[in-house]
Design an enzyme around this catalytic site. Structure first.
Site, PDB file in Angstrom:
ATOM      1  N   HIS A 174      -2.234   2.759  -6.235  1.00 37.42           N
ATOM      2  CA  HIS A 174      -3.016   1.553  -5.992  1.00 37.42           C
ATOM      3  C   HIS A 174      -3.131   0.673  -7.235  1.00 37.42           C
ATOM      4  O   HIS A 174      -3.260  -0.547  -7.123  1.00 37.42           O
ATOM      5  CB  HIS A 174      -4.406   1.919  -5.463  1.00 37.42           C
TER       6      HIS A 174
ATOM      7  N   ARG B  34       0.864  -1.181   0.000  1.00 36.06           N
ATOM      8  CA  ARG B  34       0.000   0.000   0.000  1.00 36.06           C
ATOM      9  C   ARG B  34       0.899   1.229   0.000  1.00 36.06           C
ATOM     10  O   ARG B  34       2.002   1.208   0.545  1.00 36.06           O
ATOM     11  CB  ARG B  34      -0.894   0.021   1.249  1.00 36.06           C
TER      12      ARG B  34
ATOM     13  N   HIS C 289      -3.780  -9.051   3.032  1.00 35.96           N
ATOM     14  CA  HIS C 289      -5.237  -9.103   3.179  1.00 35.96           C
ATOM     15  C   HIS C 289      -5.597 -10.006   4.354  1.00 35.96           C
ATOM     16  O   HIS C 289      -5.069 -11.116   4.480  1.00 35.96           O
ATOM     17  CB  HIS C 289      -5.896  -9.669   1.915  1.00 35.96           C
TER      18      HIS C 289
ATOM     19  N   TYR D 145      -9.165 -10.526  -7.801  1.00 40.89           N
ATOM     20  CA  TYR D 145      -8.195 -10.598  -8.893  1.00 40.89           C
ATOM     21  C   TYR D 145      -8.466 -11.757  -9.845  1.00 40.89           C
ATOM     22  O   TYR D 145      -8.059 -11.708 -10.998  1.00 40.89           O
ATOM     23  CB  TYR D 145      -6.776 -10.654  -8.322  1.00 40.89           C
TER      24      TYR D 145
END
Length: 314
Positions: free
Chosen positions: A256, A154, A282, A291
């Site tokens: 991102h 991130r 996550h 994804y």
């Protein structure tokens, strides 16, 4: 005690518990605070309080939010905050019920995350080596981009990296993510090379600072700003400059989208979801599963574009 004081007591106590018991990140707490203060203000305007609000009141507030034109995702987040507040209030004995427990959320619009092709990423990585006011800037920018694409961090994790996390033989990088949870991610050879080069420059910059009586920074991407490190906003501007230089549409490129590209390209090349989940940090593999839909959409587009039987008869 006034209604406003009572509302603030509920919110502050709830947030303190979230931070202490669940390790809620600062950004998460700020979002809860904003959402709950908005609900508190709405209740106060109707001379109502948290301890007196009913299910009808909560549903009326959600209707009000919808009438304000708020997105489904925002309304779902606000309801989640209200539900958690009342669950906490019930556990603390402040209320004998949870008026929001049976309210169904508006649901979230399923939007696939934007991503980038490998060619576009290659263009951005090449542009990083050329964008910058000085050689030092260009070495730093190269390191930023290589680390971002190699790890899927991130942007907040990237810009606030402590230099201690990159010391030694940087084959692995220690990242502190949401909820103060740590994870180790491997570095690709180009990312390692870029990091080693930037660390040498970083040492020179810090030596110069020490010679002037200033303390060395603890951040890998130090800045003179109040945060002490490169800000997310500044990096956002930098990545747009790189997009323009690379000939990639700037609207497609954000920090991102590099994170999404990292995950999508891993999946395309055979990585399993559990591994990608770990690398991205996550908490739930369901978050990572988006994804697979990105990959399915790409494959469908590939077939419709290139398969001879998919073309209209002329």
């Amino acid at each position: 005690m006034s209604a406003t004081s009572e509302h603030l007591r509920w919110i502050s106590t709830f947030l303190d518990a979230q931070a202490a018991e669940l390790g809620a990140a600062n950004n998460t707490q700020l979002a809860y605070a904003r959402d709950l203060k908005d609900f508190a203000g709405w209740l106060a305007a109707r001379k109502c309080t948290f301890d007196a609000a009913t299910r009808d009141d909560v549903e009326a507030y959600l209707i009000f939010c919808d009438a304000q034109g708020l997105a489904k995702s925002t309304r779902a987040r606000r309801l989640s905050a209200i539900k958690q507040l009342y669950r906490f209030g019930f556990e603390e004995g402040w209320r004998s019920d949870n008026p929001a427990i049976q309210i169904a959320g508006p649901g979230r619009e399923k939007r696939l995350p934007k991503t980038l092709s490998m060619a576009e990423v290659d263009g951005l990585l090449a542009a990083a080596r050329e964008v910058g006011r000085s050689p030092h800037d260009r070495v730093r920018n190269t390191c930023l981009m290589e680390l971002l694409y190699a790890t899927g961090m991130r942007v907040s994790e990237l810009v606030s990296l402590p230099v201690a996390a990159a010391r030694g033989n940087p084959r692995m990088l220690l990242i502190r993510g949401k909820g103060d949870k740590e994870r180790m991610v491997p570095l690709s050879p180009p990312a390692r090379d870029a990091l080693i080069e930037w660390l040498a420059v970083w040492e020179d910059i810090q030596d110069d600072a020490r010679s002037k009586g200033k303390a060395a920074s603890r951040f890998l991407f130090a800045s003179r700003g109040k945060e002490g490190h490169l800000t997310r906003h500044r990096f956002y501007i930098l990545i747009k400059e790189m997009a323009v230089h690379a000939g990639v549409m700037p609207s497609k490129v954000t920090p991102h989208t590099l994170r999404h590209a990292f995950a999508t390209h891993l999946l395309e090349n055979g990585a399993d979801l559990r591994s990608i989940q770990t690398l991205l940090g996550h908490a739930d593999v369901a978050t990572t599963e988006i994804y697979t839909h990105v990959l399915e959409a790409r494959l469908q587009e590939l077939v419709l574009t290139h398969h001879p039987l998919a073309k209209d008869d002329e």
